[in-house]
Design a protein around this motif. Structure first.
Motif, PDB file in Angstrom:
ATOM      1  N   VAL A  69     -27.280  26.026  82.228  1.00 18.52           N
ATOM      2  CA  VAL A  69     -26.992  27.175  83.084  1.00 18.52           C
ATOM      3  C   VAL A  69     -27.608  26.986  84.472  1.00 18.52           C
ATOM      4  O   VAL A  69     -26.960  27.195  85.501  1.00 18.52           O
ATOM      5  CB  VAL A  69     -27.505  28.469  82.439  1.00 18.52           C
ATOM      6  CG1 VAL A  69     -27.403  29.635  83.414  1.00 18.52           C
ATOM      7  CG2 VAL A  69     -26.743  28.764  81.156  1.00 18.52           C
ATOM      8  N   LYS A  70     -28.869  26.561  84.499  1.00 20.07           N
ATOM      9  CA  LYS A  70     -29.581  26.435  85.775  1.00 20.07           C
ATOM     10  C   LYS A  70     -29.216  25.174  86.534  1.00 20.07           C
ATOM     11  O   LYS A  70     -29.313  25.123  87.759  1.00 20.07           O
ATOM     12  CB  LYS A  70     -31.086  26.482  85.508  1.00 20.07           C
ATOM     13  CG  LYS A  70     -31.536  27.816  84.925  1.00 20.07           C
ATOM     14  CD  LYS A  70     -33.002  27.779  84.528  1.00 20.07           C
ATOM     15  CE  LYS A  70     -33.423  29.101  83.884  1.00 20.07           C
ATOM     16  NZ  LYS A  70     -34.832  29.072  83.426  1.00 20.07           N
ATOM     17  N   GLY A  71     -28.785  24.134  85.821  1.00 22.84           N
ATOM     18  CA  GLY A  71     -28.381  22.905  86.475  1.00 22.84           C
ATOM     19  C   GLY A  71     -29.548  22.104  86.997  1.00 22.84           C
ATOM     20  O   GLY A  71     -30.718  22.391  86.737  1.00 22.84           O
ATOM     21  N   ASP A  72     -29.196  21.057  87.763  1.00 21.26           N
ATOM     22  CA  ASP A  72     -30.215  20.155  88.296  1.00 21.26           C
ATOM     23  C   ASP A  72     -30.409  20.309  89.798  1.00 21.26           C
ATOM     24  O   ASP A  72     -30.925  19.422  90.469  1.00 21.26           O
ATOM     25  CB  ASP A  72     -29.832  18.700  87.977  1.00 21.26           C
ATOM     26  CG  ASP A  72     -28.459  18.337  88.528  1.00 21.26           C
ATOM     27  OD1 ASP A  72     -27.871  19.171  89.232  1.00 21.26           O
ATOM     28  OD2 ASP A  72     -27.989  17.214  88.250  1.00 21.26           O
ATOM     29  N   GLY A  73     -29.962  21.428  90.337  1.00 25.59           N
ATOM     30  CA  GLY A  73     -30.089  21.644  91.771  1.00 25.59           C
ATOM     31  C   GLY A  73     -28.812  21.373  92.527  1.00 25.59           C
ATOM     32  O   GLY A  73     -28.569  21.927  93.593  1.00 25.59           O
ATOM     33  N   THR A  74     -27.941  20.495  91.952  1.00 22.73           N
ATOM     34  CA  THR A  74     -26.653  20.200  92.594  1.00 22.73           C
ATOM     35  C   THR A  74     -25.493  20.809  91.825  1.00 22.73           C
ATOM     36  O   THR A  74     -24.450  21.109  92.388  1.00 22.73           O
ATOM     37  CB  THR A  74     -26.447  18.678  92.699  1.00 22.73           C
ATOM     38  OG1 THR A  74     -26.481  18.109  91.381  1.00 22.73           O
ATOM     39  CG2 THR A  74     -27.531  18.046  93.555  1.00 22.73           C
ATOM     40  N   THR A  75     -25.657  20.959  90.512  1.00 23.49           N
ATOM     41  CA  THR A  75     -24.615  21.565  89.688  1.00 23.49           C
ATOM     42  C   THR A  75     -25.237  22.612  88.777  1.00 23.49           C
ATOM     43  O   THR A  75     -26.402  22.513  88.401  1.00 23.49           O
ATOM     44  CB  THR A  75     -23.894  20.512  88.812  1.00 23.49           C
ATOM     45  OG1 THR A  75     -24.857  19.905  87.944  1.00 23.49           O
ATOM     46  CG2 THR A  75     -23.233  19.453  89.678  1.00 23.49           C
ATOM     47  N   SER A  76     -24.450  23.616  88.422  1.00 21.16           N
ATOM     48  CA  SER A  76     -24.902  24.634  87.476  1.00 21.16           C
ATOM     49  C   SER A  76     -23.679  25.233  86.816  1.00 21.16           C
ATOM     50  O   SER A  76     -22.556  25.097  87.295  1.00 21.16           O
ATOM     51  CB  SER A  76     -25.708  25.731  88.189  1.00 21.16           C
ATOM     52  OG  SER A  76     -24.901  26.384  89.156  1.00 21.16           O
ATOM     53  N   ALA A  77     -23.879  25.892  85.691  1.00 29.44           N
ATOM     54  CA  ALA A  77     -22.773  26.486  84.944  1.00 29.44           C
ATOM     55  C   ALA A  77     -22.765  27.996  85.134  1.00 29.44           C
ATOM     56  O   ALA A  77     -23.809  28.639  85.053  1.00 29.44           O
ATOM     57  CB  ALA A  77     -22.897  26.149  83.457  1.00 29.44           C
ATOM     58  N   LYS A  78     -21.586  28.532  85.431  1.00 35.64           N
ATOM     59  CA  LYS A  78     -21.462  29.987  85.527  1.00 35.64           C
ATOM     60  C   LYS A  78     -21.357  30.622  84.147  1.00 35.64           C
ATOM     61  O   LYS A  78     -21.776  31.757  83.948  1.00 35.64           O
ATOM     62  CB  LYS A  78     -20.230  30.340  86.352  1.00 35.64           C
ATOM     63  CG  LYS A  78     -20.319  29.923  87.809  1.00 35.64           C
ATOM     64  CD  LYS A  78     -19.066  30.342  88.562  1.00 35.64           C
ATOM     65  CE  LYS A  78     -19.161  29.963  90.033  1.00 35.64           C
ATOM     66  NZ  LYS A  78     -17.937  30.358  90.775  1.00 35.64           N
ATOM     67  N   GLU A  79     -20.765  29.885  83.226  1.00 31.88           N
ATOM     68  CA  GLU A  79     -20.630  30.353  81.855  1.00 31.88           C
ATOM     69  C   GLU A  79     -20.844  29.188  80.913  1.00 31.88           C
ATOM     70  O   GLU A  79     -20.627  28.030  81.275  1.00 31.88           O
ATOM     71  CB  GLU A  79     -19.235  30.953  81.614  1.00 31.88           C
ATOM     72  CG  GLU A  79     -18.930  32.186  82.426  1.00 31.88           C
ATOM     73  CD  GLU A  79     -17.535  32.729  82.145  1.00 31.88           C
ATOM     74  OE1 GLU A  79     -16.814  32.101  81.347  1.00 31.88           O
ATOM     75  OE2 GLU A  79     -17.179  33.769  82.725  1.00 31.88           O
ATOM     76  N   VAL A  80     -21.264  29.489  79.692  1.00 31.28           N
ATOM     77  CA  VAL A  80     -21.497  28.461  78.688  1.00 31.28           C
ATOM     78  C   VAL A  80     -20.785  28.859  77.406  1.00 31.28           C
ATOM     79  O   VAL A  80     -20.779  30.034  77.023  1.00 31.28           O
ATOM     80  CB  VAL A  80     -23.009  28.280  78.414  1.00 31.28           C
ATOM     81  CG1 VAL A  80     -23.232  27.320  77.247  1.00 31.28           C
ATOM     82  CG2 VAL A  80     -23.723  27.767  79.658  1.00 31.28           C
ATOM     83  N   ALA A  81     -20.158  27.881  76.750  1.00 36.46           N
ATOM     84  CA  ALA A  81     -19.589  28.075  75.417  1.00 36.46           C
ATOM     85  C   ALA A  81     -20.200  27.040  74.487  1.00 36.46           C
ATOM     86  O   ALA A  81     -20.433  25.901  74.881  1.00 36.46           O
ATOM     87  CB  ALA A  81     -18.070  27.938  75.454  1.00 36.46           C
ATOM     88  N   VAL A  82     -20.470  27.435  73.275  1.00 35.25           N
ATOM     89  CA  VAL A  82     -21.081  26.535  72.291  1.00 35.25           C
ATOM     90  C   VAL A  82     -20.098  26.318  71.148  1.00 35.25           C
ATOM     91  O   VAL A  82     -19.524  27.272  70.616  1.00 35.25           O
ATOM     92  CB  VAL A  82     -22.394  27.112  71.738  1.00 35.25           C
ATOM     93  CG1 VAL A  82     -23.000  26.153  70.710  1.00 35.25           C
ATOM     94  CG2 VAL A  82     -23.384  27.381  72.865  1.00 35.25           C
ATOM     95  N   ILE A  83     -19.890  25.061  70.785  1.00 31.30           N
ATOM     96  CA  ILE A  83     -19.088  24.701  69.616  1.00 31.30           C
ATOM     97  C   ILE A  83     -19.985  23.925  68.664  1.00 31.30           C
ATOM     98  O   ILE A  83     -20.556  22.893  69.042  1.00 31.30           O
ATOM     99  CB  ILE A  83     -17.869  23.851  69.997  1.00 31.30           C
ATOM    100  CG1 ILE A  83     -16.962  24.614  70.958  1.00 31.30           C
ATOM    101  CG2 ILE A  83     -17.098  23.425  68.749  1.00 31.30           C
ATOM    102  CD1 ILE A  83     -15.813  23.788  71.499  1.00 31.30           C
ATOM    103  N   ALA A  84     -20.131  24.417  67.445  1.00 29.54           N
ATOM    104  CA  ALA A  84     -21.009  23.792  66.453  1.00 29.54           C
ATOM    105  C   ALA A  84     -20.184  23.249  65.301  1.00 29.54           C
ATOM    106  O   ALA A  84     -19.479  24.001  64.624  1.00 29.54           O
ATOM    107  CB  ALA A  84     -22.028  24.798  65.941  1.00 29.54           C
TER     108      ALA A  84
END
Length: 489
Positions: free
Chosen positions: A29-44
């Protein structure tokens, strides 16, 4: 993120598993300073079967679920969906009764209960019976290769086998459950996670529900993709902003901004490419699929089959698939039925004589044609096998009757998605002569039918198998294409 950082080892049975998973999702979600996620989906898709630790390992997924839920509590619901793989109710009931599978079932039950509690309507449990794929056969864990699994899925998915399975106890019914390919299960999980599957998604149980979710149409993906692009206008060199359509979405640029004249020109080009080449063995089936999906993309939003009387009438099937049922029908149809072209009724020369079994069968039964008739304001469907009995002397129609009910799950599928119910089988010797065959009541079940494209000449439809099928109007200019003769007026 570098290549080496894309995969992270994680032991969900460890004491700190919940915290570790929370950290993994938070970092995405927070990213590495250059990229970040607005939303996250988890597949297990984790789990074990046939080991002494089945209950512990399968229940450990609950720790990942709790870790993802903590992200939502702390970061304003950024984990939008959580998808896990389970199995059908029959598989689960049987597993609870078998001593060495009991731990597997109880571990899965615990994880699923946690998922429902913490994610509610944003949770999805995909429940296949058996999954096939790959090239190897195995018992522990169970493995069925694609070559066997695809054939079993086609055969066991037929109404008689499903009707029989409905009447049997779990232990005898499970071998009759149609398996599902690993690719389709994976596609269903991804599509649910992306939010492009409509209707009820808390559970996808059985082949039909999973296949429908796993084969979400490209035109629908495109609609969502285009909307996303509109939200993120691309900046030009002079500092202004403009909308740029995706180039790899159904292979059509700027389709949402296309003029009516250009749209219909491309539609006609697409239909000509698709239908005037059928029967050419040098062109592969994946090109058929690509062209049908392009037609779906080009469908004007004003095209609503449920309200359109053009859907009524007689439609010939274009037999271009390689599945078991299509190949059998092709074998039974007379050679001159497979014609190519449009206005001229050409025939494909027969390079081989009929096999002995076909010659013997033709003394009792001859299949002359196959078509679909829709009537009563788009509410009734008849699949007609035009046939002859007793050395071709007695004409008869075998008619499979279904009813259609338009659904309205959401704006995207309103007028396109139907519930089709199998009603009866009729034998007709004429307009007023015939009888209705008795069928088991549990054959009268619903399945989805999607009409994804419709005009005066062509229909593209997707049944519960997910693949598109094209039909041509019996009196239209494409009536001479493979799969049907022109209907004489």
């Amino acid at each position: 993120m570098s290549e080496k950082d894309k995969f992270v080892p994680l032991d969900l049975t460890a004491e700190n598993a919940q915290q570790e998973f929370y950290d993994i999702v938070s970092s995405a979600v927070k990213g590495d300073g250059t990229t970040s996620a607005k939303e996250v989906a988890v597949i297990a898709a984790m789990g074990t079967i046939g080991t002494k630790d089945d209950e512990k390992v399968n229940a450990a997924l609950a720790e990942a679920i709790k870790g993802a839920h903590r992200v939502n509590v702390n970061d304003d619901d950024l984990v939008k969906s959580f998808v896990m793989i389970g199995n059908t109710k029959r598989v689960r009931r049987l597993a609870r009764q078998v001593s060495f599978l009991k731990g597997y079932a109880e571990g899965k039950d615990e994880a699923e209960a946690t998922l429902r509690e913490l994610f509610g309507q944003n949770a999805c449990i995909i429940k296949p019976s058996f999954i096939y794929g790959g090239e190897e056969i195995g018992l522990n864990p169970p493995r069925v290769p694609s070559s066997l699994g695809s054939l079993a899925s086609e055969v066991l998915g037929l109404y008689p086998f499903q009707a029989l399975a409905d009447e049997l106890p779990d232990a005898l019914a499970l071998p009759l459950a149609p398996p599902i390919s690993v690719e389709v299960v994976a596609s269903a999980a991804i599509n649910v996670a992306l939010g492009i599957v409509e209707g009820y998604t808390a559970e996808l149980e059985g082949k039909e529900a999973i296949v429908m979710a796993g084969t979400v149409r490209k035109w629908r993906e495109k609609s969502i993709y285009e909307n996303l692009l509109r939200e993120e206008y691309l900046e030009t060199e002079d500092g202004s902003t403009e909308y740029i359509s995706g180039k790899d979405s159904c292979s059509i640029d700027t389709i949402m901004e296309m003029s009516d004249d250009r749209r219909w020109k491309k539609i006609n080009e697409c239909k000509d490419m698709l239908l005037r080449r059928n029967g050419n063995e040098n062109i592969k089936d994946d090109k058929d699929l690509e062209l049908m999906e392009e037609l779906e993309c080009l469908r004007p939003k004003s095209m609503i089959p449920a309200d359109d009387p053009k859907l009524n009438g007689r439609w010939n099937f274009v037999l271009s698939k390689d599945d078991l049922g299509t190949q059998l029908i092709k074998e039974l149809l007379p050679p001159d039925y497979h014609s190519i072209g449009n206005d001229d009724e050409k025939t494909m020369p027969s390079s081989q004589s009929s096999p002995p079994w076909k010659s013997l069968l033709s003394t009792a039964y001859q299949l002359q044609g196959l078509y679909m008739r829709i009537h009563d304001e788009q509410s009734q469907v008849e699949i007609v096998l035009s046939s002859k009995l007793f050395f071709g002397k007695v004409p008869v129609e075998i008619v499979f009757c279904t009813s259609l009910l338009a659904t309205n799950y959401d704006e995207e599928t309103a007028g396109l998605l139907f519930l089709e119910k199998f009603e009866s089988v009729e034998i007709r010797f004429g307009p007023s002569n015939g009888w209705t065959l008795p069928i088991p009541s549990n054959w009268q079940r619903f399945r989805h039918l999607e009409i994804t494209y419709l005009d005066d000449e062509v229909v593209v439809a997707r049944g519960s198998g997910g693949d598109p099928h094209i039909l041509v109007r019996a009196a239209g200019r494409y009536a001479g294409c493979m799969g049907g003769k022109r209907e004489r007026s």
